[in-house]
Design an enzyme around this catalytic site. Structure first.
Site, PDB file in Angstrom:
ATOM      1  N   ASP A  74       1.167  -1.025  -0.343  1.00  0.00           N
ATOM      2  CA  ASP A  74       0.553   0.030   0.259  1.00  0.00           C
ATOM      3  C   ASP A  74       0.748   1.158   0.172  1.00  0.00           C
ATOM      4  O   ASP A  74       2.209   0.991   1.303  1.00  0.00           O
ATOM      5  CB  ASP A  74      -0.681   0.109   1.281  1.00  0.00           C
ATOM      6  N   SER A  75       0.818   2.190  -0.548  1.00  0.00           N
ATOM      7  CA  SER A  75       1.025   3.402  -0.742  1.00  0.00           C
ATOM      8  C   SER A  75       2.582   3.013  -0.918  1.00  0.00           C
ATOM      9  O   SER A  75       2.245   2.852  -2.698  1.00  0.00           O
ATOM     10  CB  SER A  75       1.161   4.990   0.614  1.00  0.00           C
ATOM     11  N   ALA A  76       3.820   3.919  -0.220  1.00  0.00           N
ATOM     12  CA  ALA A  76       5.052   4.006  -0.842  1.00  0.00           C
ATOM     13  C   ALA A  76       5.063   2.195  -0.641  1.00  0.00           C
ATOM     14  O   ALA A  76       6.381   1.438  -1.619  1.00  0.00           O
ATOM     15  CB  ALA A  76       5.892   4.203   0.501  1.00  0.00           C
ATOM     16  N   GLY A  78       3.243  -0.082  -2.170  1.00  0.00           N
ATOM     17  CA  GLY A  78       2.530  -0.415  -3.374  1.00  0.00           C
ATOM     18  C   GLY A  78       3.502   0.477  -4.510  1.00  0.00           C
ATOM     19  O   GLY A  78       3.920  -0.532  -5.795  1.00  0.00           O
ATOM     20  N   TYR A 101      -1.859  -0.663  -3.234  1.00  0.00           N
ATOM     21  CA  TYR A 101      -3.222   0.235  -3.418  1.00  0.00           C
ATOM     22  C   TYR A 101      -2.784   1.395  -3.589  1.00  0.00           C
ATOM     23  O   TYR A 101      -1.516   1.335  -2.590  1.00  0.00           O
ATOM     24  CB  TYR A 101      -3.394  -1.127  -1.999  1.00  0.00           C
TER      25      TYR A 101
END
Length: 215
Positions: A74-76, A78, A101
């Protein structure tokens, strides 16, 4: 439930810390979730983080017992998952699929630069502000590494104030143009949505059904 694959989960946190999401909700989809760790940007600059998650992926693969290896985050995290999926661990085709994500993917995106002008985690990651043509900037940009045709899932909320949804919209077009089977779910909500939210769970399950052997 029969395990269908091993999934290496890479946490977010702006490469500065650890987000709360641990990917555990994905285990309910028949995945053995293994957590990856990596050095934060105050400890080491890019590509140290990619080296670290590759090391974690090798360890997960050794314990997989022949199951396919998936990477997600997720985020970084991801972003790192996308790099692993698109570049591979030891060869370009050794990851079965990547699930990202609300990832940040382009440090030079105009909307990203406007929204993070005073606090850009990418500058911390690289050790300097991202600049067009700079080798580290180019290497850390996800779209610099397309073409191995590994399937990708992108999920992003339209109200994401931390990572503009346009990042995933633009990356979708680039992935499709490069021949990657791409599932993109642009949905309501902001950053750090729940992975077990019904729509996110459903789109993840549908994606997995396209990339993994039937149960």
């Amino acid at each position: 439930m029969t395990e269908r694959a091993v999934l290496l989960w890479i946490h977010g946190g702006g490469w500065r810390g650890r987000s709360d999401e641990d990917g555990a909700a994905l285990a309910r989809l028949g995945l053995r979730v293994v957590a990856a760790t990596y050095r934060f940007s105050h400890q080491a600059h890019w590509p140290a983080q990619l080296d670290d998650v590759r090391r974690a992926a090798r360890a997960a693969r050794e314990e997989a017992g022949g199951l396919p290896l998936l990477v997600a985050g997720d985020s970084a995290g991801g972003t790192l998952a996308l790099h692993l999926a698109l570049r591979g661990v030891d060869r370009p085709d050794d990851v079965a699929a990547g699930l990202a994500y609300w990832p940040v993917s382009d440090p030079l995106d105009d909307e990203w630069r406007r929204s993070r002008a005073s606090d850009d985690p990418w500058a911390d990651l690289l050790g300097h502000p991202p600049v067009a043509g700079d080798p580290a900037t180019v290497d850390s940009t996800v779209a610099s590494h397309l073409g191995n045709r590994v399937p990708v899932l992108l999920v992003h909320g339209t109200g994401d104030a931390a990572v503009p949804v346009g990042q995933s919209v633009a990356l979708t077009g680039a992935l499709v143009a490069a021949g990657h089977p791409t599932h993109t779910w642009i949905t309501h909500g902001g950053h750090a949505l729940a992975l077990d939210r019904p729509d996110i769970r459903a789109v993840t399950a549908a994606f997995l059904d396209t990339v993994l052997p039937a149960r």
